[in-house]
Write a protein that holds these residues in place. Structure first.
Motif, PDB file in Angstrom:
ATOM      1  N   HIS A   1     -28.451  28.779   6.803  1.00  0.00           N
ATOM      2  CA  HIS A   1     -27.752  29.909   6.077  1.00  0.00           C
ATOM      3  C   HIS A   1     -27.366  29.810   4.700  1.00  0.00           C
ATOM      4  CE1 HIS A   1     -27.222  30.156  10.305  1.00  0.00           C
ATOM      5  NE2 HIS A   1     -27.299  31.372  10.012  1.00  0.00           N
ATOM      6  N   PHE A   2     -27.442  28.516   4.063  1.00  0.00           N
ATOM      7  CA  PHE A   2     -26.933  28.322   2.676  1.00  0.00           C
ATOM      8  C   PHE A   2     -27.965  27.213   1.975  1.00  0.00           C
ATOM      9  CE2 PHE A   2     -23.026  29.765   4.702  1.00  0.00           C
ATOM     10  CZ  PHE A   2     -22.506  30.672   3.942  1.00  0.00           C
ATOM     11  N   ASP A   3     -27.844  27.159   0.607  1.00  0.00           N
ATOM     12  CA  ASP A   3     -28.574  26.391   0.101  1.00  0.00           C
ATOM     13  C   ASP A   3     -27.629  24.992  -0.331  1.00  0.00           C
ATOM     14  OD1 ASP A   3     -31.060  27.624  -1.051  1.00  0.00           O
ATOM     15  OD2 ASP A   3     -29.421  29.048  -1.670  1.00  0.00           O
ATOM     16  N   GLY A   4     -26.404  24.999  -0.071  1.00  0.00           N
ATOM     17  CA  GLY A   4     -25.409  23.952  -0.205  1.00  0.00           C
ATOM     18  C   GLY A   4     -24.251  24.340   0.513  1.00  0.00           C
ATOM     19  N   ILE A   5     -23.423  23.106   0.417  1.00  0.00           N
ATOM     20  CA  ILE A   5     -22.013  23.362   1.055  1.00  0.00           C
ATOM     21  C   ILE A   5     -21.029  22.708  -0.107  1.00  0.00           C
ATOM     22  CG2 ILE A   5     -22.497  22.883   3.302  1.00  0.00           C
ATOM     23  CD1 ILE A   5     -21.727  20.197   3.077  1.00  0.00           C
ATOM     24  N   ASN A   6     -20.093  23.443   0.140  1.00  0.00           N
ATOM     25  CA  ASN A   6     -18.561  23.023  -0.829  1.00  0.00           C
ATOM     26  C   ASN A   6     -17.616  22.402   0.048  1.00  0.00           C
ATOM     27  OD1 ASN A   6     -16.539  22.775  -2.876  1.00  0.00           O
ATOM     28  ND2 ASN A   6     -16.211  24.778  -3.022  1.00  0.00           N
ATOM     29  N   ILE A   7     -17.462  21.167  -0.154  1.00  0.00           N
ATOM     30  CA  ILE A   7     -16.266  20.203   0.739  1.00  0.00           C
ATOM     31  C   ILE A   7     -14.958  20.453  -0.057  1.00  0.00           C
ATOM     32  CG2 ILE A   7     -15.658  18.099   1.771  1.00  0.00           C
ATOM     33  CD1 ILE A   7     -18.955  17.554   1.598  1.00  0.00           C
ATOM     34  N   LYS A   8     -14.079  20.495   0.821  1.00  0.00           N
ATOM     35  CA  LYS A   8     -12.650  20.444   0.216  1.00  0.00           C
ATOM     36  C   LYS A   8     -11.919  19.551   1.393  1.00  0.00           C
ATOM     37  CE  LYS A   8     -12.509  24.185  -2.602  1.00  0.00           C
ATOM     38  NZ  LYS A   8     -11.929  25.550  -1.812  1.00  0.00           N
TER      39      LYS A   8
ATOM     40  N   ILE B   1     -21.314  14.417   3.562  1.00  0.00           N
ATOM     41  CA  ILE B   1     -22.066  14.320   2.424  1.00  0.00           C
ATOM     42  C   ILE B   1     -23.544  13.688   2.937  1.00  0.00           C
ATOM     43  CG2 ILE B   1     -22.734  13.064   0.241  1.00  0.00           C
ATOM     44  CD1 ILE B   1     -19.617  13.428  -0.445  1.00  0.00           C
ATOM     45  N   LYS B   2     -23.429  12.589   3.630  1.00  0.00           N
ATOM     46  CA  LYS B   2     -24.407  11.905   4.325  1.00  0.00           C
ATOM     47  C   LYS B   2     -25.253  12.930   5.319  1.00  0.00           C
ATOM     48  CE  LYS B   2     -25.705   7.755   6.987  1.00  0.00           C
ATOM     49  NZ  LYS B   2     -25.396   6.754   7.837  1.00  0.00           N
ATOM     50  N   GLU B   3     -24.439  13.536   5.941  1.00  0.00           N
ATOM     51  CA  GLU B   3     -25.404  14.662   7.009  1.00  0.00           C
ATOM     52  C   GLU B   3     -25.988  15.642   6.164  1.00  0.00           C
ATOM     53  OE1 GLU B   3     -24.855  17.507  10.767  1.00  0.00           O
ATOM     54  OE2 GLU B   3     -23.122  16.654  10.017  1.00  0.00           O
ATOM     55  N   ALA B   4     -25.248  16.263   4.936  1.00  0.00           N
ATOM     56  CA  ALA B   4     -26.054  17.401   4.087  1.00  0.00           C
ATOM     57  C   ALA B   4     -27.056  16.886   3.571  1.00  0.00           C
ATOM     58  CB  ALA B   4     -24.820  17.746   3.186  1.00  0.00           C
ATOM     59  N   ARG B   5     -27.142  15.579   3.048  1.00  0.00           N
ATOM     60  CA  ARG B   5     -28.446  15.121   2.334  1.00  0.00           C
ATOM     61  C   ARG B   5     -29.647  14.905   3.482  1.00  0.00           C
ATOM     62  NH1 ARG B   5     -27.049  16.113  -2.560  1.00  0.00           N
ATOM     63  NH2 ARG B   5     -25.625  15.083  -3.331  1.00  0.00           N
ATOM     64  N   THR B   6     -29.235  14.682   4.726  1.00  0.00           N
ATOM     65  CA  THR B   6     -30.321  14.482   5.671  1.00  0.00           C
ATOM     66  C   THR B   6     -30.942  15.913   6.069  1.00  0.00           C
ATOM     67  OG1 THR B   6     -28.779  14.748   7.696  1.00  0.00           O
ATOM     68  CG2 THR B   6     -29.221  12.527   6.664  1.00  0.00           C
ATOM     69  N   LEU B   7     -30.197  16.969   5.697  1.00  0.00           N
ATOM     70  CA  LEU B   7     -30.519  18.370   6.059  1.00  0.00           C
ATOM     71  C   LEU B   7     -31.044  19.317   4.741  1.00  0.00           C
ATOM     72  CD1 LEU B   7     -27.292  19.186   8.133  1.00  0.00           C
ATOM     73  CD2 LEU B   7     -29.731  18.983   9.063  1.00  0.00           C
ATOM     74  N   GLY B   8     -31.107  18.517   3.869  1.00  0.00           N
ATOM     75  CA  GLY B   8     -31.594  18.979   2.386  1.00  0.00           C
ATOM     76  C   GLY B   8     -30.636  19.863   1.659  1.00  0.00           C
ATOM     77  N   LEU B   9     -29.141  20.004   1.986  1.00  0.00           N
ATOM     78  CA  LEU B   9     -28.355  20.701   1.416  1.00  0.00           C
ATOM     79  C   LEU B   9     -27.830  20.030  -0.010  1.00  0.00           C
ATOM     80  CD1 LEU B   9     -26.387  21.808   4.592  1.00  0.00           C
ATOM     81  CD2 LEU B   9     -27.565  23.145   3.274  1.00  0.00           C
ATOM     82  N   LYS B  10     -27.640  21.011  -1.009  1.00  0.00           N
ATOM     83  CA  LYS B  10     -26.991  20.486  -2.284  1.00  0.00           C
ATOM     84  C   LYS B  10     -25.281  20.470  -1.797  1.00  0.00           C
ATOM     85  CE  LYS B  10     -29.966  20.752  -5.447  1.00  0.00           C
ATOM     86  NZ  LYS B  10     -30.435  19.536  -6.115  1.00  0.00           N
ATOM     87  N   VAL B  11     -24.785  19.364  -2.654  1.00  0.00           N
ATOM     88  CA  VAL B  11     -23.212  19.059  -2.099  1.00  0.00           C
ATOM     89  C   VAL B  11     -22.553  19.348  -3.304  1.00  0.00           C
ATOM     90  CG1 VAL B  11     -21.640  17.300  -1.106  1.00  0.00           C
ATOM     91  CG2 VAL B  11     -24.122  17.485  -0.324  1.00  0.00           C
ATOM     92  N   MET B  12     -21.388  20.096  -3.086  1.00  0.00           N
ATOM     93  CA  MET B  12     -20.444  20.047  -4.040  1.00  0.00           C
ATOM     94  C   MET B  12     -18.958  19.794  -3.424  1.00  0.00           C
ATOM     95  SD  MET B  12     -19.268  23.960  -5.733  1.00  0.00           S
ATOM     96  CE  MET B  12     -17.624  24.348  -6.657  1.00  0.00           C
ATOM     97  N   MET B  13     -18.156  19.319  -4.274  1.00  0.00           N
ATOM     98  CA  MET B  13     -16.973  19.253  -3.900  1.00  0.00           C
ATOM     99  C   MET B  13     -15.972  19.893  -4.668  1.00  0.00           C
ATOM    100  SD  MET B  13     -14.748  15.627  -2.899  1.00  0.00           S
ATOM    101  CE  MET B  13     -15.675  15.481  -1.327  1.00  0.00           C
ATOM    102  N   GLY B  14     -14.917  20.695  -3.895  1.00  0.00           N
ATOM    103  CA  GLY B  14     -14.077  21.653  -4.739  1.00  0.00           C
ATOM    104  C   GLY B  14     -12.608  20.759  -4.675  1.00  0.00           C
ATOM    105  N   CYS B  15     -11.732  21.657  -5.375  1.00  0.00           N
ATOM    106  CA  CYS B  15     -10.339  21.256  -5.049  1.00  0.00           C
ATOM    107  C   CYS B  15      -9.424  22.456  -5.046  1.00  0.00           C
ATOM    108  CB  CYS B  15      -9.939  20.445  -6.570  1.00  0.00           C
ATOM    109  SG  CYS B  15      -9.833  21.912  -8.032  1.00  0.00           S
ATOM    110  N   MET B  16      -7.821  21.932  -4.475  1.00  0.00           N
ATOM    111  CA  MET B  16      -7.158  22.908  -4.512  1.00  0.00           C
ATOM    112  C   MET B  16      -6.274  22.626  -5.896  1.00  0.00           C
ATOM    113  SD  MET B  16      -7.655  23.793  -1.632  1.00  0.00           S
ATOM    114  CE  MET B  16      -6.576  24.961  -1.143  1.00  0.00           C
TER     115      MET B  16
END
Length: 341
Positions: free
Chosen positions: A245-252, A266-281
């Protein structure tokens, strides 16, 4: 371990507005864990009304686990987190603060930076974006001009979003990312994406409501820009569903429960071909420094929370005016609380 809780009201440089709230002060809780040898670790979680997280609730959760913490024989973060998750299954924010502190403590015991304990190279960390919150357009332009930066994340979700981006583009050559904060339909996303791509936008973050999975699938298929999940991806179980459903995920970190589950995501996202972003509060340098140490694992990072503060109670990783990261020459996350707050 000894447990000490600090409460701070973090003043912001400017009123910060997104689609569902505005604020000028950010309450936050910082936790310090100290072991019998005197080594310390620091973690943080912010009050966030949007997720129903209050200071009173977080403090109560800490007190529930204090007796366990004070007798716990800490060895390494994964074992600690496994027990912590059983004791606070419904409180990801407090788990995050405690897990962050545990990882910091673990690395300080070994006399090494946290990134080194994970085998990471800080030179591989991506540049952070700087957030332009929602405001009257002249104020958004003024904030952009006040903080020259190579990469901006712009909060959208108004009835004149394209005008905002066109105007901001006329004032900078920087890369843009946009966060619609669930404010668009799938069709708007698809239509806006064409113009936004021409305006130098790199990707769109969470344009539709969190549970609008059919809309996410449609936007993924037809948008000319990548779509990154935010509100649709809170915890580890969400990663697999986002893959189609998305090209990548943002982890908070506060939403997933801390650094330990974030690394698994992050490890799972890589196996699924997803880009990984991390956001903050809107966090102090305690939370931001923790993100900086995991940043070499990421494609994108939004860790400007401490840059938005008028006053920061901590020192740690420094982000200079060219958006470069400078890691403290200290073990752990390098965080030190300031005595002058």
């Amino acid at each position: 371990m000894q447990v000490k809780v600090f409460q701070f009201d973090l003043p912001l440089r400017h009123t910060f507005t997104i689609s569902h709230e505005s604020r000028t002060v950010q309450p936050t809780m910082i936790i310090r864990l100290r072991d019998e040898q005197g080594f310390e670790g620091y973690g943080e979680a912010t009050v966030t009304t949007y997720y129903g997280v209050s200071m009173a609730g977080m403090l109560a959760a800490v007190e529930r686990v204090r007796p366990w913490l004070e007798t716990y024989a800490f060895t390494e973060p994964e074992n600690f987190y496994a027990e912590l998750e059983q004791r606070l299954p419904d409180d990801s924010f407090v788990r995050c603060a405690l897990d962050m502190a545990a990882n910091d403590l673990w690395a300080r015991r070994h006399g090494k930076p946290l990134y080194e304990m994970w085998g990471l190279d800080p030179a591989e960390a991506p540049t952070t974006s700087f957030t332009i919150g929602m405001a009257p357009l002249p104020e958004m332009v003024a904030k952009l001009q006040e903080k020259p930066w190579p990469l901006y994340k712009v909060k959208l979700g108004t009835d004149h979003d394209l005008e905002i981006m066109q105007t901001l583009r006329s004032h900078t050559d920087a890369i843009f990312r946009v966060d619609a904060n669930t404010g668009w339909t799938a069709q708007q996303t698809i239509e806006y994406a064409h113009e936004l791509k021409q305006l130098g936008v790199e990707f769109i973050e969470q344009p539709q409501k969190a549970d609008a999975w059919a809309d996410h699938r449609k936007a993924l298929a037809e948008s000319v820009l990548p779509i990154i999940a935010d509100e649709s991806c809170h915890v580890e179980a969400d990663v697999a569903r986002c893959a189609n459903h998305f090209d990548g995920i943002n982890i908070k970190l506060v939403k997933c429960g801390g650094l330990t589950p974030a690394r698994r995501m992050i490890k799972e996202a890589r196996t699924l071909g997803l880009k990984v972003m991390m956001g903050c509060m809107t966090e102090s340098s305690v939370g931001i420094s923790a993100i900086a140490h995991i940043a070499p694992l990421l494609d994108y990072v939004d860790m400007d929370g401490a840059l938005l503060l008028a006053k920061d109670p901590a020192k740690g990783v420094v982000i200079d005016d060219q958006a470069k990261l400078h890691y403290a020459d200290l073990p752990g996350t390098g965080v030190v609380l300031k005595s002058e707050w």
